[in-house]
Design a protein around this motif. Structure first.
Motif, PDB file in Angstrom:
ATOM      1  N   ASP A 281      -0.093   0.178  -1.724  1.00  0.00           N
ATOM      2  CA  ASP A 281      -0.338   0.168  -3.167  1.00  0.00           C
ATOM      3  C   ASP A 281      -0.610   1.603  -3.604  1.00  0.00           C
ATOM      4  O   ASP A 281      -1.754   2.056  -3.640  1.00  0.00           O
ATOM      5  N   LEU A 282       0.436   2.347  -3.938  1.00  0.00           N
ATOM      6  CA  LEU A 282       0.337   3.795  -4.124  1.00  0.00           C
ATOM      7  C   LEU A 282       0.337   4.233  -5.580  1.00  0.00           C
ATOM      8  O   LEU A 282       0.161   5.416  -5.860  1.00  0.00           O
ATOM      9  N   GLY A 283       0.543   3.313  -6.511  1.00  0.00           N
ATOM     10  CA  GLY A 283       0.709   3.726  -7.894  1.00  0.00           C
ATOM     11  C   GLY A 283      -0.348   3.187  -8.821  1.00  0.00           C
ATOM     12  O   GLY A 283      -1.095   2.262  -8.495  1.00  0.00           O
TER      13      GLY A 283
ATOM     14  N   ARG B  67       0.527 -13.965  -1.525  1.00  0.00           N
ATOM     15  CA  ARG B  67       0.929 -12.682  -2.088  1.00  0.00           C
ATOM     16  C   ARG B  67      -0.283 -11.761  -2.276  1.00  0.00           C
ATOM     17  O   ARG B  67      -1.379 -12.210  -2.591  1.00  0.00           O
ATOM     18  N   ARG B  68      -0.035 -10.466  -2.099  1.00  0.00           N
ATOM     19  CA  ARG B  68      -1.098  -9.464  -2.183  1.00  0.00           C
ATOM     20  C   ARG B  68      -1.620  -9.333  -3.604  1.00  0.00           C
ATOM     21  O   ARG B  68      -0.842  -9.237  -4.563  1.00  0.00           O
ATOM     22  N   LEU B  69      -2.946  -9.302  -3.750  1.00  0.00           N
ATOM     23  CA  LEU B  69      -3.588  -9.085  -5.043  1.00  0.00           C
ATOM     24  C   LEU B  69      -3.870  -7.597  -5.200  1.00  0.00           C
ATOM     25  O   LEU B  69      -4.443  -6.960  -4.305  1.00  0.00           O
ATOM     26  N   ASN B  70      -3.514  -7.040  -6.345  1.00  0.00           N
ATOM     27  CA  ASN B  70      -3.591  -5.593  -6.559  1.00  0.00           C
ATOM     28  C   ASN B  70      -4.505  -5.263  -7.733  1.00  0.00           C
ATOM     29  O   ASN B  70      -4.187  -5.623  -8.871  1.00  0.00           O
ATOM     30  N   PRO B  71      -5.619  -4.585  -7.499  1.00  0.00           N
ATOM     31  CA  PRO B  71      -6.491  -4.185  -8.601  1.00  0.00           C
ATOM     32  C   PRO B  71      -6.091  -2.828  -9.175  1.00  0.00           C
ATOM     33  O   PRO B  71      -5.992  -1.839  -8.441  1.00  0.00           O
ATOM     34  N   ASP B  72      -5.831  -2.769 -10.457  1.00  0.00           N
ATOM     35  CA  ASP B  72      -5.590  -1.494 -11.142  1.00  0.00           C
ATOM     36  C   ASP B  72      -6.902  -1.093 -11.799  1.00  0.00           C
ATOM     37  O   ASP B  72      -7.137  -1.351 -12.976  1.00  0.00           O
ATOM     38  N   ASP B  73      -7.775  -0.469 -10.988  1.00  0.00           N
ATOM     39  CA  ASP B  73      -9.125  -0.137 -11.450  1.00  0.00           C
ATOM     40  C   ASP B  73      -9.349   1.352 -11.626  1.00  0.00           C
ATOM     41  O   ASP B  73     -10.473   1.809 -11.790  1.00  0.00           O
ATOM     42  N   GLY B  74      -8.265   2.137 -11.612  1.00  0.00           N
ATOM     43  CA  GLY B  74      -8.368   3.563 -11.904  1.00  0.00           C
ATOM     44  C   GLY B  74      -8.688   4.452 -10.733  1.00  0.00           C
ATOM     45  O   GLY B  74      -8.801   5.670 -10.902  1.00  0.00           O
ATOM     46  N   VAL B  75      -8.809   3.899  -9.528  1.00  0.00           N
ATOM     47  CA  VAL B  75      -9.158   4.699  -8.352  1.00  0.00           C
ATOM     48  C   VAL B  75      -8.223   4.323  -7.202  1.00  0.00           C
ATOM     49  O   VAL B  75      -8.072   3.136  -6.884  1.00  0.00           O
ATOM     50  N   LEU B  76      -7.598   5.325  -6.580  1.00  0.00           N
ATOM     51  CA  LEU B  76      -6.764   5.086  -5.412  1.00  0.00           C
ATOM     52  C   LEU B  76      -7.627   5.236  -4.166  1.00  0.00           C
ATOM     53  O   LEU B  76      -8.140   6.304  -3.873  1.00  0.00           O
ATOM     54  N   THR B  77      -7.778   4.150  -3.426  1.00  0.00           N
ATOM     55  CA  THR B  77      -8.634   4.124  -2.247  1.00  0.00           C
ATOM     56  C   THR B  77      -7.782   4.104  -0.974  1.00  0.00           C
ATOM     57  O   THR B  77      -6.603   3.729  -1.006  1.00  0.00           O
ATOM     58  N   PRO B  78      -8.374   4.469   0.171  1.00  0.00           N
ATOM     59  CA  PRO B  78      -7.644   4.361   1.445  1.00  0.00           C
ATOM     60  C   PRO B  78      -7.168   2.942   1.722  1.00  0.00           C
ATOM     61  O   PRO B  78      -6.109   2.752   2.330  1.00  0.00           O
ATOM     62  N   GLU B  79      -7.941   1.950   1.259  1.00  0.00           N
ATOM     63  CA  GLU B  79      -7.541   0.556   1.461  1.00  0.00           C
ATOM     64  C   GLU B  79      -6.245   0.244   0.719  1.00  0.00           C
ATOM     65  O   GLU B  79      -5.367  -0.465   1.227  1.00  0.00           O
TER      66      GLU B  79
ATOM     67  N   ASP C  68      -5.997  10.207  -5.711  1.00  0.00           N
ATOM     68  CA  ASP C  68      -6.716  10.595  -4.497  1.00  0.00           C
ATOM     69  C   ASP C  68      -6.198  11.936  -3.965  1.00  0.00           C
ATOM     70  O   ASP C  68      -5.823  12.079  -2.805  1.00  0.00           O
ATOM     71  N   VAL C  69      -6.175  12.948  -4.840  1.00  0.00           N
ATOM     72  CA  VAL C  69      -5.655  14.263  -4.470  1.00  0.00           C
ATOM     73  C   VAL C  69      -6.580  14.919  -3.447  1.00  0.00           C
ATOM     74  O   VAL C  69      -7.796  14.981  -3.627  1.00  0.00           O
ATOM     75  N   GLN C  70      -5.975  15.399  -2.370  1.00  0.00           N
ATOM     76  CA  GLN C  70      -6.713  16.022  -1.283  1.00  0.00           C
ATOM     77  C   GLN C  70      -6.244  17.465  -1.092  1.00  0.00           C
ATOM     78  O   GLN C  70      -5.205  17.874  -1.606  1.00  0.00           O
ATOM     79  N   GLU C  71      -7.017  18.235  -0.338  1.00  0.00           N
ATOM     80  CA  GLU C  71      -6.647  19.614  -0.027  1.00  0.00           C
ATOM     81  C   GLU C  71      -5.278  19.638   0.652  1.00  0.00           C
ATOM     82  O   GLU C  71      -5.003  18.855   1.559  1.00  0.00           O
ATOM     83  N   GLY C  72      -4.425  20.523   0.168  1.00  0.00           N
ATOM     84  CA  GLY C  72      -3.099  20.675   0.744  1.00  0.00           C
ATOM     85  C   GLY C  72      -2.027  19.828   0.095  1.00  0.00           C
ATOM     86  O   GLY C  72      -0.831  20.020   0.366  1.00  0.00           O
ATOM     87  N   ASP C  73      -2.410  18.884  -0.772  1.00  0.00           N
ATOM     88  CA  ASP C  73      -1.415  18.030  -1.425  1.00  0.00           C
ATOM     89  C   ASP C  73      -0.550  18.829  -2.393  1.00  0.00           C
ATOM     90  O   ASP C  73      -1.059  19.617  -3.198  1.00  0.00           O
ATOM     91  N   ALA C  74       0.746  18.600  -2.326  1.00  0.00           N
ATOM     92  CA  ALA C  74       1.674  19.141  -3.308  1.00  0.00           C
ATOM     93  C   ALA C  74       1.841  18.102  -4.416  1.00  0.00           C
ATOM     94  O   ALA C  74       2.286  16.981  -4.152  1.00  0.00           O
ATOM     95  N   VAL C  75       1.466  18.467  -5.645  1.00  0.00           N
ATOM     96  CA  VAL C  75       1.431  17.507  -6.748  1.00  0.00           C
ATOM     97  C   VAL C  75       2.390  17.945  -7.853  1.00  0.00           C
ATOM     98  O   VAL C  75       2.236  19.022  -8.423  1.00  0.00           O
ATOM     99  N   LEU C  76       3.385  17.109  -8.133  1.00  0.00           N
ATOM    100  CA  LEU C  76       4.282  17.350  -9.256  1.00  0.00           C
ATOM    101  C   LEU C  76       3.639  16.787 -10.519  1.00  0.00           C
ATOM    102  O   LEU C  76       3.277  15.609 -10.571  1.00  0.00           O
TER     103      LEU C  76
END
Length: 385
Positions: A220-222, A202-214, A19-27
Motif C-alpha cells: 500500500d504505497l500511495g 480482501r485487504r482493508l486500506n486506511p487512508d489516514d495521511g501517514v505511510l507506515t512500514p506496515e 515516509d521520506v527518508q535520508e537518501g530518497d530521490a523524490v520527484l
C-alpha cells in the motif's frame, strides 16, 4: 489565496504521507501556480537528507502543448519521464492545472497521452511500484470550474489537510474493525442507491495521511492529501445494484462536470448502456467506451467496467460534493465505488481507468459477516460506534 505561512506544515504532511527518508530521490511535480509550495516540499526533502527534483509548467504551456502535439506524438512513450520514474524512490504531484477546464477540449489527445504514459504509470502504480502522493490545490480557475467560491474550495482542499490525524487514524481503525471478517456490504440511500459487494478476504486500506512500514510491507504505497477514507478492492466477479452519484467529473479529461449519475452493474461489471446522467450523459458514456476500448487493446478484456473499490469517507472537514473527486470521496457519511484498476491496493484488475463515483452523504451501510451475522456501520450518513 492560500496563506504561504502554512506551507511548511503542509510540506511536512506531504513527507509524512510518503515516509521520506535520508537518501530518497523524490520527484516533485505540479504547476507554476504553486511553485513556492513545490519548492517548500523540496526544501523539506533536503532537510531530511533526501534528493528533491522539481518539475512545474504553466497551465498555458500545457494547453499549447496539447494544441501543438498530434495524437500520434502523444501516443509515444515519454522517454525522459520513464528514466526519471525508474530512478526515483517517491513521487508527489500537486494538482498540475490551475484551470482544469481547458482539458475538456482535448478528449482524443488526452486518451492518446494516457496510452503513451501507460508504461510510466505501470512503474509508479504497478508492482512493486513506487511511493506516491496526489495532493489537491485551490485556484481561481478550479473554483470557477467547480462553481464554488475560492474560499469554499480552500476550506475543502486545504482545510481538509489541516486536520487532527490522530482522530482520523482512530476513525479508520474503527471502520476496519467493523469490516474485519466481513463477507458482504449492502449500501442504500434515499436517492436510489442500492447495491451489494463481496469483500471477503480482501485487504482493508486506511487512508489516514501517514505511510507506515506496515502499509509498505503489504504494497500500500500511495495516498492522497486531503486524506480520510478506508477502502477495499471488492471481489471482481460479484456485486450488483444501482449507485446514485450526484456529481462527478469526467475521468478522461478531469475537465467536464457530470451531474445526476445513475450506474447499473451486475456480477461485478458495469452495464454502460444502462448508465445515465442528468447532465453530460454523452460524456459519461463516451469516456466509458474509450477507456474500455483502450483496455481491450492493452489487456484483451473490458477491465474498465470491473468493480474496483469500495471506499468509506471519513474526513471531518469535507462536507459537500463539488465534483472534485479528490475531496468528494472523503466526505463523511458517503461511500464511493470505483470501476477499473484495483491491483494497486489488493485487487486483481489492471486498467487505464479508475473512476470513483461518490454517493450522497446520507447512506446506510450494513455489514454481513462470514458467520451470517449482520451489523450496521452507518445509518443515514452517521458512523455508528
Amino acid at each position: 489565496m492560500i496563506d504561504e505561512k502554512i506551507y511548511p506544515k503542509l510540506a511536512e504532511d506531504v513527507l509524512g504521507s510518503l515516509d521520506v527518508q535520508e537518501g530518497d530521490a523524490v520527484l516533485i511535480s505540479g504547476g507554476t501556480h504553486e511553485q513556492k509550495f513545490l519548492e517548500e516540499i523540496g526544501i523539506a526533502v533536503a532537510k531530511r537528507g533526501g534528493q528533491p527534483f522539481i518539475t512545474a509548467v504553466s497551465n498555458d504551456y500545457q494547453k499549447r502543448l496539447l494544441d501543438t502535439c498530434t495524437v500520434q506524438q502523444l501516443k509515444k512513450m515519454p522517454k525522459i519521464m520513464m528514466g526519471v520514474v525508474q530512478a526515483m524512490d517517491a513521487y508527489v504531484i500537486v494538482e498540475p492545472y490551475s484551470d482544469p477546464s481547458i482539458k475538456k477540449h482535448f478528449r482524443e489527445k488526452l486518451q492518446a497521452r494516457s496510452e503513451g504514459n501507460f508504461p510510466v504509470m505501470q512503474i509508479i502504480y504497478g508492482k512493486p511500484g513506487k511511493r506516491w502522493l496526489y495532493m489537491g490545490w485551490a485556484t481561481d480557475g478550479m473554483a470557477r470550474m467547480y462553481n464554488v467560491p475560492l474560499s469554499e474550495l480552500e476550506k475543502l482542499v486545504i482545510g481538509g489537510c489541516l486536520i487532527d490525524y490522530g482522530i482520523l487514524k482512530e476513525d479508520c481503525e474503527h471502520v476496519m474493525r467493523v469490516l474485519h471478517n466481513a463477507k458482504y456490504v449492502h449500501v442504500t440511500d434515499p436517492h436510489g442507491t442500492d447495491f451489494r459487494l463481496d469483500i471477503e478476504g480482501r485487504r482493508l486500506n486506511p487512508d489516514d495521511g501517514v505511510l507506515t512500514p506496515e502499509k509498505v510491507a503489504v504494497g500500500d504505497l500511495g495516498g492522497n492529501l486531503p486524506a480520510g477514507e478506508v477502502f477495499v478492492a471488492p471481489v471482481e466477479t460479484y456485486g450488483s445494484g444501482t449507485i446514485y452519484c450526484p456529481l462527478t467529473i469526467d475521468d478522461l479529461t478531469r475537465g467536464t462536470i457530470i451531474k445526476g449519475v445513475r450506474l447499473k452493474f451486475k456480477d461485478g461489471t458495469l452495464l454502460p448502456d444502462e448508465c445515465t446522467a442528468e447532465h453530460n450523459q454523452e460524456v459519461l458514456r463516451d469516456t466509458l467506451h474509450k477507456m474500455t476500448e483502450l483496455d481491450k487493446e492493452k489487456y484483451g478484456a473490458e477491465n474498465a467496467l470491473k468493480v474496483a473499490e469500495l471506499g468509506i469517507g471519513l474526513n471531518p472537514v469535507i462536507d459537500r460534493a463539488i465534483g472534485y473527486i479528490l475531496t468528494d470521496e472523503k466526505i463523511g457519511g458517503s461511500v464511493h465505488v470505483a470501476f477499473g484498476r484495483s491491483d494497486m491496493y489488493g485487487g486483481n484488475v489492471s486498467s487505464n481507468m479508475h473512476w470513483d463515483f461518490v454517493t450522497a452523504p446520507d447512506v446506510t451501510l450494513e455489514v454481513e459477516y462470514r458467520d451470517g451475522k449482520k451489523k450496521l456501520m452507518m445509518k443515514d450518513g452517521q458512523l455508528l460506534r
